[in-house]
Motif scaffolding. Structure first.
Motif, PDB file in Angstrom:
ATOM      1  N   PRO A 363       0.727  -1.071  -0.010  1.00 35.90           N
ATOM      2  CA  PRO A 363       0.012  -0.143   0.054  1.00 35.90           C
ATOM      3  C   PRO A 363       0.892   1.457   0.057  1.00 35.90           C
ATOM      4  CG  PRO A 363      -0.835  -1.450   1.543  1.00 35.90           C
ATOM      5  CD  PRO A 363       0.431  -1.938   1.214  1.00 35.90           C
ATOM      6  N   TYR A 370       0.706   6.400  -6.505  1.00 33.63           N
ATOM      7  CA  TYR A 370      -0.593   6.409  -7.265  1.00 33.63           C
ATOM      8  C   TYR A 370      -1.423   7.488  -6.933  1.00 33.63           C
ATOM      9  CZ  TYR A 370      -4.893   4.176  -9.328  1.00 33.63           C
ATOM     10  OH  TYR A 370      -5.874   3.749 -10.152  1.00 33.63           O
ATOM     11  N   ILE A 390     -10.906   7.666  -6.293  1.00 31.74           N
ATOM     12  CA  ILE A 390      -9.574   6.823  -6.193  1.00 31.74           C
ATOM     13  C   ILE A 390      -8.700   7.464  -4.884  1.00 31.74           C
ATOM     14  CG2 ILE A 390      -7.154   6.543  -7.128  1.00 31.74           C
ATOM     15  CD1 ILE A 390      -8.476   6.536  -9.907  1.00 31.74           C
ATOM     16  N   ASP A 393     -10.914   6.090  -2.050  1.00 33.46           N
ATOM     17  CA  ASP A 393     -10.414   4.634  -1.683  1.00 33.46           C
ATOM     18  C   ASP A 393      -9.140   4.388  -1.117  1.00 33.46           C
ATOM     19  OD1 ASP A 393     -12.576   3.670  -3.241  1.00 33.46           O
ATOM     20  OD2 ASP A 393     -11.639   3.109  -4.815  1.00 33.46           O
ATOM     21  N   HIS A 394      -8.129   5.249  -1.476  1.00 31.25           N
ATOM     22  CA  HIS A 394      -6.773   5.270  -0.936  1.00 31.25           C
ATOM     23  C   HIS A 394      -6.905   5.744   0.578  1.00 31.25           C
ATOM     24  CE1 HIS A 394      -5.573   4.343  -4.923  1.00 31.25           C
ATOM     25  NE2 HIS A 394      -4.319   4.116  -4.206  1.00 31.25           N
ATOM     26  N   LYS A 396      -9.071   5.197   2.841  1.00 30.08           N
ATOM     27  CA  LYS A 396      -9.741   4.085   3.539  1.00 30.08           C
ATOM     28  C   LYS A 396      -8.668   3.001   3.700  1.00 30.08           C
ATOM     29  CE  LYS A 396     -13.057   1.931   1.915  1.00 30.08           C
ATOM     30  NZ  LYS A 396     -14.547   2.033   1.195  1.00 30.08           N
ATOM     31  N   LEU A 397      -8.127   2.667   2.361  1.00 32.70           N
ATOM     32  CA  LEU A 397      -7.632   1.311   2.140  1.00 32.70           C
ATOM     33  C   LEU A 397      -6.022   1.536   2.778  1.00 32.70           C
ATOM     34  CD1 LEU A 397      -8.868  -0.084  -1.028  1.00 32.70           C
ATOM     35  CD2 LEU A 397      -9.459  -0.748   1.182  1.00 32.70           C
ATOM     36  N   LEU A 398      -5.430   2.620   2.547  1.00 36.84           N
ATOM     37  CA  LEU A 398      -3.941   2.950   3.014  1.00 36.84           C
ATOM     38  C   LEU A 398      -3.967   2.682   4.520  1.00 36.84           C
ATOM     39  CD1 LEU A 398      -2.653   5.357   0.761  1.00 36.84           C
ATOM     40  CD2 LEU A 398      -1.971   3.122   0.782  1.00 36.84           C
TER      41      LEU A 398
ATOM     42  N   ARG B  46       0.198  -7.455   1.800  1.00 42.06           N
ATOM     43  CA  ARG B  46      -1.123  -6.962   2.153  1.00 42.06           C
ATOM     44  C   ARG B  46      -2.386  -7.524   1.542  1.00 42.06           C
ATOM     45  NH1 ARG B  46       0.837  -5.730   6.982  1.00 42.06           N
ATOM     46  NH2 ARG B  46      -0.806  -4.508   7.475  1.00 42.06           N
ATOM     47  N   MET B  84     -10.027  -4.333  -0.394  1.00 42.48           N
ATOM     48  CA  MET B  84      -8.587  -4.230  -0.100  1.00 42.48           C
ATOM     49  C   MET B  84      -7.709  -5.162  -0.947  1.00 42.48           C
ATOM     50  SD  MET B  84      -5.982  -2.873   1.650  1.00 42.48           S
ATOM     51  CE  MET B  84      -4.404  -3.341   1.995  1.00 42.48           C
ATOM     52  N   TRP B  91      -2.574  -2.105  -7.396  1.00 42.26           N
ATOM     53  CA  TRP B  91      -1.131  -1.377  -6.982  1.00 42.26           C
ATOM     54  C   TRP B  91      -0.147  -2.152  -7.528  1.00 42.26           C
ATOM     55  CZ3 TRP B  91      -3.085  -0.993  -1.357  1.00 42.26           C
ATOM     56  CH2 TRP B  91      -3.522   0.231  -0.999  1.00 42.26           C
ATOM     57  N   ILE B  94       0.278  -1.874 -11.234  1.00 43.63           N
ATOM     58  CA  ILE B  94       0.743  -0.387 -11.670  1.00 43.63           C
ATOM     59  C   ILE B  94       1.999  -0.462 -12.759  1.00 43.63           C
ATOM     60  CG2 ILE B  94       1.583   1.799 -11.236  1.00 43.63           C
ATOM     61  CD1 ILE B  94      -0.590   1.904  -8.848  1.00 43.63           C
ATOM     62  N   ARG B 124      -6.796   1.836 -14.366  1.00 42.93           N
ATOM     63  CA  ARG B 124      -7.002   3.320 -14.160  1.00 42.93           C
ATOM     64  C   ARG B 124      -5.744   4.232 -14.188  1.00 42.93           C
ATOM     65  NH1 ARG B 124     -10.727   3.309  -8.956  1.00 42.93           N
ATOM     66  NH2 ARG B 124      -9.098   2.042  -8.135  1.00 42.93           N
ATOM     67  N   TYR B 125      -4.569   3.607 -13.615  1.00 45.29           N
ATOM     68  CA  TYR B 125      -3.353   4.651 -13.590  1.00 45.29           C
ATOM     69  C   TYR B 125      -2.704   4.756 -15.007  1.00 45.29           C
ATOM     70  CZ  TYR B 125       1.229   5.544 -11.925  1.00 45.29           C
ATOM     71  OH  TYR B 125       2.322   6.033 -11.708  1.00 45.29           O
TER      72      TYR B 125
END
Lengths: 439, 646, 160
Positions: A363, A370, A390, A393-394, A396-398, B46, B84, B91, B94, B124-125
């Motif tokens: 992450p 990102y 986006i 989302d980050h 929350k998820l980070l 993760r 997640m 991620w 990417i 998306r990236y």
């Protein structure tokens, strides 16, 4: 070192404030060992070693309400109390002086003016925890502070305040200075322990917590320099005195606030915890610089969600700042005026964290670049509504990263979305940064 | 034993297992990259996020980091946990190149599987991808850093598990790079495991590069023939060419890994010079003609020197199937000597070991890993059983004390490089003068590792006295079996037989007759799949199948019988066919070069031709248990009766 | 090669550490001070001193911002690019400084004097924008002031 005249300390602050950390400071130079001693320095150490048991020292620190000054605000006395005293092998104390949080420079100011309070505090803490070998982990770039500490250690050793059988008490303690080579993550306490052991400074999994299994597998306490430097005052003048230094009954003690950004006086002030944000800006900071109006600030360093003008009256103490949606953090207040683009500011902040990630977990290593990319796209006028999703989302998820670096990095992003969504949307709707002149 | 509930399924696991393992035990696979059964938890990738619905821990957690505890209620299908896991894949993708079509990992790539499984299909990236420069890591391992997902498995294996120091992780943040300081071959004798352990295509096997897809491979459970430990493998072949060897998990033997010797020294199977057609004095002939000639020659030897001058010679590399038939050939030919070993020392050592090593005293590699005190006596682990060195390292990492008994000669044999290979052992040793200097009494699980030599009786006595388990390194993959047979049939080594001037001629079955003996002997026939000096000297050559081309059995150094299965058809690799013969003008239903037969089958044939009427069955009598051996299990540990120990 | 005196000093430092690795950063910094940057030779010397492999030293060297594994100028100029300096024009300072020195960020001036690098917060936020030249911290910078400082640093080196 710039000293702020007392009259500047704010309208509601008429009495002369006590400044436990800055009281020995001399203009333009470092206090000498003799000056510090003659002005009552090392009295706490003498008192503790003669009159107090280690448990009593720990109790006094607990009673004082001192909370960690490094960012998390964990009660210092409680941290010490977690250390098991019955395990075989050495226990360790580490003073975290790896001050690399953008907007934070209190430890440098403190140690360039006076290394002795910290050294005295380290010996007191070592006595309380039963540590014979303490480390000061100091960042690269703080060369003057490092030299001061090293000189101070030599002087203390010569004066019998450090080393074997301190002041004839039978208690012995050495302090080593570990000078780092520049990496923000070394300030994370478990990464710091890896760094100190000469390993790559990746954070370690918790549990086990450092208090039980830390440096070289032994019980370890990691305290911020400012926290430890406050210990002598607590011991010599008592926990009640320390607690009462704060502005509000809930708070305890003074705090070093480091000010930067668009105000008149950009300096490090020792102020009572609980002073209101606006009070600090209008008082010691001397207000916004000419032509500037307050727009936002990072209340506690680079990882804290922005405050806006509506937070003007938030008392600057751990719980009230948290209640207002941010964190007191390190007390590094970075103030922005009306011409600051907060998308660009946030981009700068997240770029910092992306670069300073240790690279251990996905992450942080991949998510932060990102976010940087998304903010760059928005700032460049190519953003879309999907980019906001986006970012959400980050945020929350980070949180599910390995350590607190990535969630911290998302603090300003969260502040941006919470308090300045209109500014973000303006970037997207107009397809340009409204703060940049039209080309 | 903690009891928990995962996706409404009650689960009970042993203390210390993670939630991820608990889920696995009831068939729920939670995606994971950095976690590995042998390496444990790291918490880096993760991707194994689950939702802890109730119990001592709440919220989204990494299932690999969390020890299973009583009262936990876990959801793997929770929306946020799935979000997640999906995000982690985005991620990782990417920067991952979209080179799956030309990536050797394609089809056996964990990242590919999870990307598909998670439904990540739209990019998306829009930024650029991070790129790296690759390194030359030696002749066996290809490096493609752009594919890296930074799970840290490779460095954790290489440095922590295997003790290598020349490969690691450099840089920080997005600049993380796994490699060496500079280009150069990886030094660890276990480096090949990087290929297996990398969840994507950063490290791939150069021997198989661009040759086949996972689904194209011929694969079967097999056993490594390169030393006596019997590590479990999966050889992968295509078009009659052995392309690579993968480690196969067996917790009692090699765990998850394999040494580089076992992984990368298999080119002999594909060698163009390999004997593939029966030969009489170098002339290619049909099987019928070759076997007839063999019978004739054996008779000629009998006339010329007397039948007793003939020796039937097997080896420790011969499968138990063939080895257990050698005595029939001996009987039917009336040969004077039956030899399961060429070298007298190896025969002697194997005999002593099998005579002493009872089922209870025998230490498996799992026992070695669990030991708290290990004594090394007269052994060169990295030379004779590298995976045992890796097992000792695991014990050492857990705090076991490792003692090395020195002898006057300077501890161990010199290895190929002329270096004393104890210097390179992946653990620290304490050097002691004698076994009696080692405090066995203080240890709960002591093990003595013995390489063979004159100290056997001393070692055995000490082991008996102290209750230490014993592990011995033998010469070949079936030394143990060969020694048992040698004892049963009263065989002596070829060297001894020659010294007694009994032997003038030999029939060699996958044996290497030493060059100094070759001029003294008439090599009547050689059954082999390798192009050895013995093959070159033989009048008649009968091509056998390599271990990957047949089913077979080896009995390893601890007396564990293990079955290996046929992986591929014998025959010339398609790659090796002569293009000038295209299109083929000779028409045959046979695979080119595919005439090789398992040694045991040839032996049965010869024995029948020599006049035996009996129906020869494999593994008759006391070997019956070996008949239905399962190749995918842990094998069969021979009982004391099977070992001939009373 | 390092001289015997430095070697003995470093050996003593390693011997005094709780474990040899503990001294790794210090040994790298001393060797960097000696050579100007952490050369391949220095990497191997550090490995010998610390009882590590060169790779294991490299793992540490490449982790830190201020251990240089490429040649740098006589002084490395680290210009802070973190938030407080950014707010006070630090970003433009770095660009302008690069322009005036005639190099790109990350490059070394042709006379081998300065290498220009951006860096993490230098803890001088009250006097932003700020830079670290060698071991010296300078704050309250404008382009002119920064150039003056570099001139003085240059003269300081040349007169040595």
């Amino acid at each position: 070192m710039k000293l702020v005249p007392m009259r500047r300390m704010g309208t509601r602050c008429n009495v002369i404030m006590e400044q436990p950390l800055f009281q020995h400071n001399k203009p333009g130079r470092c206090v000498t060992f003799a000056e510090y001693r003659d002005e009552g320095g090392f009295a706490a150490l003498q008192k503790a070693l003669k009159e107090l048991s280690p448990k009593q020292v720990e109790q006094a620190v607990s009673d004082s309400g001192l909370r960690g000054r490094g960012g998390a605000g964990f009660p210092t006395g409680r941290k010490w109390s977690f250390v098991p005293r019955d395990l075989p092998g050495p226990r360790w104390l580490i003073c975290n002086c790896d001050e690399m949080e953008p907007g934070t420079y209190k430890d440098r100011v403190l140690l360039e003016a006076n290394p002795y309070s910290l050294l005295e505090g380290i010996v007191l803490a070592s006595y309380a925890i039963g540590v014979r070998h303490a480390f000061i982990f100091i960042r690269r770039g703080y060369e003057t502070a490092t030299a001061n500490l090293q000189r101070g250690i030599t002087e203390c050793l010569a004066a019998g305040l450090l080393g074997e059988n301190i002041l004839g008490s039978g208690f012995s303690c050495t302090i080593d200075v570990h000078s780092s080579a520049g990496r923000y993550i070394c300030g994370e306490e478990t990464a710091l322990m890896n760094a100190l052991e000469g390993k790559r400074a990746n954070p370690r999994a918790k549990p086990p917590f450092p208090a039980v299994k830390g440096l070289w597998g032994g019980p370890t306490v990691v305290n911020n320099a400012e926290s430890l430097a406050n210990v002598p005052g607590i011991i010599s003048k008592g926990p009640a005195w320390f607690k009462a230094l704060a502005r509000t009954p809930e708070a305890a003690g003074m705090k070093l606030f480091c000010i930067s950004g668009h105000v008149v006086n950009r300096s490090c002030f020792e102020l009572p915890l609980g002073m209101e944000l606006g009070e600090i800006i209008e008082g010691p900071c001397g207000g916004m610089r000419p032509g500037s109006r307050f727009k936002a600030c990072l209340p506690g360093g680079a990882s804290t969600p922005y405050f806006s003008a509506e937070h003007w009256q938030v008392p600057m103490d751990f719980d009230p700042v948290a209640k207002a949606g941010s964190r007191l953090g390190t007390g590094g207040i970075v103030i922005f005026d009306q011409d600051t683009c907060l998308v660009a500011a946030t981009l700068n902040l997240v770029r910092f964290y992306a670069r300073e990630s240790c690279g251990w977990c996905t992450p942080c290593r991949e998510g932060l670049p990102y976010v940087v990319h998304v903010l760059e796209t928005i700032e460049a006028g190519k953003g879309s509504r999907e980019h906001i999703a986006i970012l959400q989302d980050h945020i929350k998820l980070l949180n599910y990263a390995f350590c607190a670096l990535a969630p911290g990095a998302m603090g300003p992003v969260q502040g941006l979305l919470n308090n300045f969504m209109d500014e973000l949307e303006e970037h997207i709707d107009k397809q340009r940064c409204p703060f940049k002149a039209r080309e | 034993m903690p009891k928990l509930i995962i996706d409404n399924i009650p689960v009970e696991v042993t203390q210390g297992k993670t939630v991820l393992e608990a889920a696995k035990s009831v068939g729920i696979t939670i995606p994971h990259f950095c976690w590995h059964p042998a390496l444990g938890k790291a918490g880096a990738c993760r991707v194994c996020a689950v939702k802890m619905v109730d119990g001592p821990v709440k919220g989204i957690q990494m299932s690999c980091m969390l020890e299973a505890q009583d009262g936990m209620v876990v959801s793997t299908t929770d929306a946020e946990a799935m979000a997640m896991r999906k995000q982690v894949i985005e991620w990782l993708m990417i920067n991952h190149p979209h080179d799956c079509p030309v990536c050797d990992e394609g089809g056996e790539c964990q990242l590919q599987d999870y990307t598909i499984a998670g439904g990540h299909g739209l990019r998306r990236y829009t930024g650029k991808k991070r790129t790296h420069v690759n390194q030359y890591l030696g002749p066996h391992i290809e490096h493609e850093m752009n594919r890296c997902i930074q799970c840290y498995r490779c460095v954790r294996f290489y440095q922590e598990f295997a003790g290598g120091t020349d490969f690691g992780v450099m840089g920080s943040a997005g600049r993380i790079y796994y490699g060496r300081v500079a280009d150069g071959p990886l030094e660890s004798p276990f480096a090949g495991n990087l290929v297996d352990i990398c969840p994507t295509g950063v490290f791939t096997d150069k021997t198989a590069r661009f040759r086949a897809r996972y689904w194209d491979y011929d694969m079967a459970p097999s056993v490594c023939p390169h030393c006596s430990l019997g590590c479990n493998t999966v050889p992968a072949a295509r078009y009659r060419e052995l392309l690579k060897v993968i480690a196969r998990q067996n917790d009692a033997v090699n765990g998850w890994f394999l040494c580089d010797k076992g992984r990368f020294t298999n080119s002999a199977v594909n060698a163009p010079e390999r004997p593939r057609v029966p030969l009489i004095d170098g002339r290619q002939v049909a099987w019928e003609e070759a076997l007839a000639a063999l019978l004739l020659r054996i008779r000629e030897i009998g006339t010329e020197y007397g039948a007793e001058s003939l020796a039937i010679v097997g080896s420790s590399g011969l499968s138990m199937e063939a080895a257990s038939l050698l005595h029939l050939l001996h009987e039917k030919t009336g040969a004077g000597s039956l030899c399961y070993f060429v070298d007298a020392g190896e025969a002697q050592q194997s005999a002593t070991v099998t005579a002493c090593l009872n089922e209870q005293a025998s230490a498996s590699m799992a026992d070695i890993q669990a030991a708290d005190l290990i004594a090394l006596v007269e052994c060169d682990l990295l030379q004779d059983g590298p995976m045992m060195a890796l097992a000792v390292r695991q014990a050492w990492r857990r705090g076991a004390k490792i003692s090395l008994v020195e002898d006057a000669a300077g501890t161990v044999a010199q290895n190929d490089n002329g270096l004393n290979s104890t210097d390179k052992l992946p653990f620290e040793v304490e050097r002691v003068a004698s076994l009696i200097d080692i405090p066995f009494a203080d240890a709960a699980h002591p093990v003595i590792i013995f390489g063979g030599g004159d100290k056997m009786s001393e070692v055995m006595a000490e082991a008996g006295k102290t209750g230490a388990k014993l592990a011995c390194l033998l010469g070949g993959p079936n030394s143990f079996g060969a020694a048992l047979l040698a004892k049963e049939y009263g065989a002596i080594s070829l060297a001894e037989a020659v010294a007694d001037k009994k032997v003038r001629a030999v029939v060699s079955v996958e044996a290497d007759i030493p060059p100094e003996l070759l001029p003294k002997l008439v090599v009547v026939a050689t059954l082999d799949w390798r192009n050895t000096e013995t093959v070159k000297a033989a009048h008649i050559v009968l091509p056998t199948t390599a271990w990957v081309e047949m089913d077979g059995t080896y009995i390893n150094n601890e007396g564990r019988a293990q079955r290996f299965k046929k992986v591929m058809q014998p025959g010339l690799p398609i790659k090796g066919l002569n293009p000038s013969l295209h299109p083929p003008r000779e028409h045959t239903p046979l695979v080119p070069g595919g005439q090789s037969r398992p040694a045991w089958e040839i032996l049965v044939d010869i024995v029948h031709r020599l006049g035996s009427e009996e129906d020869i069955q494999l593994f008759a009598g006391q070997w019956q248990r070996l008949r239905d051996l399962d190749a995918t299990g842990n094998g069969l540990l021979l009982t004391d009766i099977e070992r001939g120990i009373k | 090669m390092i001289d015997n005196e430095l070697k003995i000093t470093l050996e003593q430092r390693v011997a005094a550490a709780v474990t040899p690795r503990e001294a790794a950063v210090e040994v790298m910094k001393e060797l960097q001070h000696h050579y100007g940057w952490l050369t391949d030779e220095a990497l191997h010397e550090a490995a010998n001193l610390l009882g590590l492999s060169p790779l294991q030293v490299e793992e540490l060297a490449t982790f830190y911002e201020m251990i240089y594994r490429r040649p740098v100028g006589r002084r490395v100029v680290h210009v802070c690019d973190s938030i407080s300096c950014w707010a006070m024009g630090g970003e433009t300072l770095l660009e302008q400084l690069a322009g005036r020195l005639g190099i790109g960020v990350g490059e070394t001036t042709s006379d081998g004097m300065f290498t220009l690098l951006p860096c993490c917060c230098l803890g001088n936020c009250g006097q932003s924008p700020t830079m670290l030249v060698g071991d010296n911290l300078y704050g309250g910078l404008t382009l002119e002031k920064a150039l003056d400082i570099l001139q003085r640093e240059r003269e300081g080196i040349e007169t040595k």
